[in-house]
Design a protein around this motif. Structure first.
Motif, PDB file in Angstrom:
ATOM      1  N   GLY A 124       0.856  -1.171   0.000  1.00 28.69           N
ATOM      2  CA  GLY A 124       0.000   0.000   0.000  1.00 28.69           C
ATOM      3  C   GLY A 124       0.895   1.225   0.000  1.00 28.69           C
ATOM      4  O   GLY A 124       1.776   1.347   0.847  1.00 28.69           O
ATOM      5  N   GLU A 125       0.681   2.107  -0.956  1.00 29.43           N
ATOM      6  CA  GLU A 125       1.463   3.337  -1.036  1.00 29.43           C
ATOM      7  C   GLU A 125       0.523   4.523  -0.884  1.00 29.43           C
ATOM      8  O   GLU A 125      -0.449   4.649  -1.635  1.00 29.43           O
ATOM      9  CB  GLU A 125       2.201   3.442  -2.367  1.00 29.43           C
ATOM     10  N   GLY A 126       0.808   5.375   0.100  1.00 28.50           N
ATOM     11  CA  GLY A 126       0.022   6.573   0.325  1.00 28.50           C
ATOM     12  C   GLY A 126       0.828   7.803  -0.011  1.00 28.50           C
ATOM     13  O   GLY A 126       2.027   7.867   0.291  1.00 28.50           O
ATOM     14  N   ARG A 127       0.166   8.776  -0.641  1.00 28.41           N
ATOM     15  CA  ARG A 127       0.818  10.033  -1.019  1.00 28.41           C
ATOM     16  C   ARG A 127      -0.085  11.201  -0.666  1.00 28.41           C
ATOM     17  O   ARG A 127      -1.288  11.153  -0.915  1.00 28.41           O
ATOM     18  CB  ARG A 127       1.083  10.087  -2.521  1.00 28.41           C
ATOM     19  N   VAL A 128       0.507  12.244  -0.132  1.00 26.64           N
ATOM     20  CA  VAL A 128      -0.233  13.467   0.180  1.00 26.64           C
ATOM     21  C   VAL A 128      -0.449  14.255  -1.108  1.00 26.64           C
ATOM     22  O   VAL A 128       0.482  14.464  -1.881  1.00 26.64           O
ATOM     23  CB  VAL A 128       0.523  14.313   1.226  1.00 26.64           C
ATOM     24  N   VAL A 129      -1.676  14.683  -1.305  1.00 27.24           N
ATOM     25  CA  VAL A 129      -2.041  15.515  -2.444  1.00 27.24           C
ATOM     26  C   VAL A 129      -2.062  16.985  -2.023  1.00 27.24           C
ATOM     27  O   VAL A 129      -1.665  17.863  -2.783  1.00 27.24           O
ATOM     28  CB  VAL A 129      -3.417  15.098  -2.999  1.00 27.24           C
ATOM     29  N   HIS A 130      -2.525  17.226  -0.798  1.00 26.15           N
ATOM     30  CA  HIS A 130      -2.593  18.587  -0.256  1.00 26.15           C
ATOM     31  C   HIS A 130      -2.349  18.509   1.250  1.00 26.15           C
ATOM     32  O   HIS A 130      -2.966  17.702   1.938  1.00 26.15           O
ATOM     33  CB  HIS A 130      -3.970  19.203  -0.511  1.00 26.15           C
ATOM     34  N   ALA A 131      -1.440  19.334   1.748  1.00 22.53           N
ATOM     35  CA  ALA A 131      -1.170  19.408   3.186  1.00 22.53           C
ATOM     36  C   ALA A 131      -1.346  20.849   3.637  1.00 22.53           C
ATOM     37  O   ALA A 131      -0.481  21.692   3.398  1.00 22.53           O
ATOM     38  CB  ALA A 131       0.247  18.928   3.491  1.00 22.53           C
ATOM     39  N   GLY A 132      -2.471  21.122   4.246  1.00 21.81           N
ATOM     40  CA  GLY A 132      -2.751  22.462   4.732  1.00 21.81           C
ATOM     41  C   GLY A 132      -2.669  22.543   6.247  1.00 21.81           C
ATOM     42  O   GLY A 132      -2.369  21.554   6.927  1.00 21.81           O
ATOM     43  N   ARG A 133      -2.942  23.701   6.777  1.00 26.25           N
ATOM     44  CA  ARG A 133      -2.880  23.913   8.226  1.00 26.25           C
ATOM     45  C   ARG A 133      -4.014  23.183   8.959  1.00 26.25           C
ATOM     46  O   ARG A 133      -3.834  22.720  10.067  1.00 26.25           O
ATOM     47  CB  ARG A 133      -2.938  25.416   8.515  1.00 26.25           C
TER      48      ARG A 133
END
Length: 165
Positions: A124-133
């Motif tokens: 399983g590979e997870g990737r962040v698309v958007h990292a906001g506050r």
């Protein structure tokens, strides 16, 4: 009928959680990967191993096995969803500073094909698309050793300051 069993052992979950509160997310995940912090109980329960960690990306592996089966003789969708939720959440955690936490607000899973014990190890590979506050969005893929796709997922996470203990 033939009986089978699996022995599951884990360390104190409070100790693991406390370590997570005292470290930046990426440092915490690297410590988990390297065995300096014991893996969480859910990882012992379903048999996942954290194998790759970088900022905004995490990979976990699991061997598809009979103890994961539903009544149809395939890996239960909830086990797959748990693995994908874990890699997406940890990918989000890898972007967080010390004192910040997250929780899953929603998850969507698309199952592409049945997963059985004959497949063996899946990643399983997870990737962040958007990292906001205040929020983060991530996506994940579940593939076998040959790169064959079994499921995809997406999530939205709430990001927050951890309350003092």
């Amino acid at each position: 009928m033939t009986t089978r069993s699996v022995l599951i052992e884990w360390e104190d979950a409070d100790i693991i959680a406390q370590a997570g509160r005292e470290m930046a997310g990426l440092d915490f995940l690297r410590a988990l990967r390297d065995g300096r912090i014991p893996r969480p109980p859910v990882a012992a329960l379903i048999g996942t191993d954290l194998t790759e960690v970088e900022h905004g990306r995490v990979v976990m592996r699991m061997t598809a096995a009979e103890q994961h089966y539903n009544p149809l003789g395939t890996v239960h969708g909830g086990v797959i969803a748990t693995l994908l939720d874990s890699v997406m959440g940890c990918a989000v955690q890898s972007t967080l500073e010390k004192g910040r936490g997250y929780t899953t607000l929603e998850i969507k899973v698309n199952y592409v094909r049945a997963l059985t014990k004959e497949v063996g190890v899946v990643s399983g590979e997870g990737r962040v698309v958007h990292a906001g506050r205040r929020s983060a969005v991530a996506e994940a893929r579940l593939t076998d050793a040959g790169g064959r796709l079994y499921a995809t997922a997406s999530t939205t996470c709430l990001v927050f300051d951890l309350p003092p203990r």
